[in-house]
Motif scaffolding. Structure first.
Motif, short mmCIF file in Angstrom:
data_model
loop_
_atom_site.label_atom_id
_atom_site.label_comp_id
_atom_site.label_asym_id
_atom_site.label_seq_id
_atom_site.Cartn_x
_atom_site.Cartn_y
_atom_site.Cartn_z
N PHE A 213 69.83 18.63 31.15
CA PHE A 213 71.06 17.94 31.26
C PHE A 213 70.99 16.60 31.06
O PHE A 213 71.51 15.85 30.44
CB PHE A 213 71.77 18.39 32.36
N ALA A 216 70.19 15.38 27.60
CA ALA A 216 71.01 15.64 26.72
C ALA A 216 72.29 14.91 26.93
O ALA A 216 73.15 14.35 25.87
CB ALA A 216 71.28 17.16 27.00
N ALA A 217 72.74 14.94 28.23
CA ALA A 217 73.77 13.79 28.58
C ALA A 217 73.92 12.58 28.32
O ALA A 217 74.80 11.87 27.66
CB ALA A 217 74.43 14.22 30.16
N SER A 220 74.42 12.17 24.44
CA SER A 220 75.87 12.55 24.29
C SER A 220 76.75 11.29 24.77
O SER A 220 77.46 10.76 23.93
CB SER A 220 76.25 13.82 24.98
N ALA A 321 72.38 18.76 21.87
CA ALA A 321 72.51 18.54 23.34
C ALA A 321 73.38 19.84 23.71
O ALA A 321 73.04 20.48 24.89
CB ALA A 321 73.41 17.29 23.73
N VAL A 325 71.61 22.74 26.44
CA VAL A 325 72.42 22.81 27.53
C VAL A 325 73.06 24.25 27.62
O VAL A 325 72.87 24.88 28.93
CB VAL A 325 73.50 21.87 28.08
N ILE A 338 78.98 23.35 30.03
CA ILE A 338 79.31 22.50 28.94
C ILE A 338 80.67 21.86 29.13
O ILE A 338 80.81 20.49 28.49
CB ILE A 338 79.74 23.78 27.78
N THR A 340 81.02 20.30 31.76
CA THR A 340 80.44 18.90 32.20
C THR A 340 80.00 17.78 31.36
O THR A 340 80.02 16.86 31.34
CB THR A 340 79.40 19.33 33.42
N LEU A 341 79.23 18.67 30.23
CA LEU A 341 78.60 17.69 29.36
C LEU A 341 79.77 16.87 28.43
O LEU A 341 79.63 15.88 28.10
CB LEU A 341 77.83 18.45 28.27
#
Length: 399
Positions: A213, A216-217, A220, A321, A325, A338, A340-341
């Motif tokens: 995460f 990935a976060a 993003s 991402a 995730v 998802i 949260t992302l």
């Protein structure tokens, strides 16, 4: 194949409704300089007006992200279209900042309602076995709609009368047509529950997701921050630094970033989602460096290249991402992770943009942009280095 045709027609019609709603969220982008002239507010106010939209999206994701699972897709999407219509009315009536804030907040609520519900709806309307193609339809409708908003508004503002009114009147017509189309489409949630069963879902992050995460976060966040600056600040930069006051060109530059993101997400399917994250980080870094060059030398060509390169990088990184995730998440926690992302991504649209607005006063738009670029470049470079040392493994289901 012929038997699948009605299903694909429904899927594409659902995608068109999705695109219309998302177009409304970016419709004001090339019009902000006109509102500044009419209402007399600063660049900081532009960024705050824009960030109100992200606040609306995040609020819906946190408080009612699972509403369509309970009450059905169509009721939630109809409420989203209603918010989009009232948002357009607020802009049509805009005689002060309060109207703009209200319009952007309602626009954010409509986008928050559509983001998850419309994505699921488009995929569920597709024929069996068409999941991959339906996913791309949903992606293209989302990013393509976001790109069509500034393009439509820019063209109408430049070449048609009533630049602050006609774009929103046109969008109201499209929203009405979308509502009529949605009423003809079937509901895909079979076991519906009362609205009172909808409960807020706080951000959730299981331990096994955390190593994936983080990078990935970060990717993003940077990708959405780049889009935020393009949509909130680029019209002012083109007007002030390049003396380019053509609303159609301003809208086209912003639209290119979103259209390029769609291309990047399509490309992610070819290179593989495991490689799309580091490649996306590289594309974002290149887009940031090109934007720095555009700010320093005042070249339109570099602004366009930045939109294209950064957009492709954002598309690669965000699809990678999401897949990484989702693949690392336990099945019973996947939706919450998802969400949260998406909260992190939409925070990227708001917080850095407000920072740029705050810095514009003391150090100017060019200086504020360069500070933003330096911070985002450091973040995305850190994520890229981490991904190169610890490549993300994506499950077969996520692929």
């Amino acid at each position: 194949m012929n038997g699948d045709r009605p299903g694909w027609h429904r899927c594409l019609l659902g995608g068109a409704v999705f695109a219309v709603c998302m177009a409304g969220t970016t419709l004001p982008t090339p019009l902000y300089p006109l509102y500044q002239e009419k209402l007399g507010f600063s660049e900081l106010t532009v960024t705050v007006v824009y960030a109100v939209y992200a606040f609306g999206v995040i609020s819906v994701l946190l408080l009612a992200g699972n509403a369509s699972d309970a009450v059905g897709r169509r009721p939630v999407l109809l409420v989203g279209l209603g918010c989009a219509a009232v948002s357009a009315v607020c802009f049509l009536c805009a005689t002060g900042l309060g109207w703009l804030y209200a319009g952007r907040l309602l626009s954010g609520l409509s986008a928050g309602l559509f983001t998850g519900a419309a994505t699921a709806y488009v995929m569920e309307l597709a024929p069996a076995g068409g999941g991959s193609r339906a996913t791309f339809v949903a992606t293209a409708a989302n990013m393509g709609g976001l790109g069509c908003g500034p393009l439509l508004a820019g063209l109408l503002a430049q070449y048609a009368p009533w630049p602050l009114y006609l774009p929103f009147a046109a969008h109201l017509v499209l929203v009405a047509a979308s509502a009529a189309a949605l009423l003809r489409l079937p509901e895909t949630v079979r076991e519906r529950r009362p609205a009172r069963t909808v409960r807020p879902r706080p951000p959730a992050l299981p331990a096994r997701v955390r190593p994936v995460f983080g990078p990935a976060a970060t990717a993003s966040f940077v990708g959405f921050a780049l889009f935020g600056v393009f949509t909130a600040v680029s019209p002012a930069f083109l007007a002030e630094s390049l003396d380019l006051r053509d609303h159609a060109v301003s809208g086209l530059v912003v639209a290119l970033a979103f259209f390029s993101s769609t291309a990047g997400q399509l490309l992610a399917g070819r290179v593989g989602v495991a490689r799309s994250l580091p490649l996306g980080c590289a594309g974002l870094l290149a887009g940031l460096l090109l934007l720095a060059g555009a700010l320093h030398w005042g070249l339109l060509a570099l602004v366009v290249l930045s939109a294209l390169t950064g957009g492709i990088g954002q598309g690669l990184a965000f699809r990678g991402a999401l897949s990484a995730v989702a693949g690392a998440s336990p099945e019973d926690r996947r939706a919450a992770v998802i969400s949260t992302l998406f909260v992190v991504a939409y925070t990227g649209i708001s917080v850095p943009v407000i920072g740029v607005g705050l810095l514009t006063g003391p150090i100017g738009l060019e200086g504020a942009g360069l500070v933003f670029i330096a911070c985002m470049a450091a973040l995305v470079s850190t994520a890229a280095v981490y991904l190169l040392r610890r490549p993300v493994r994506v499950t077969a289901q996520a692929r």
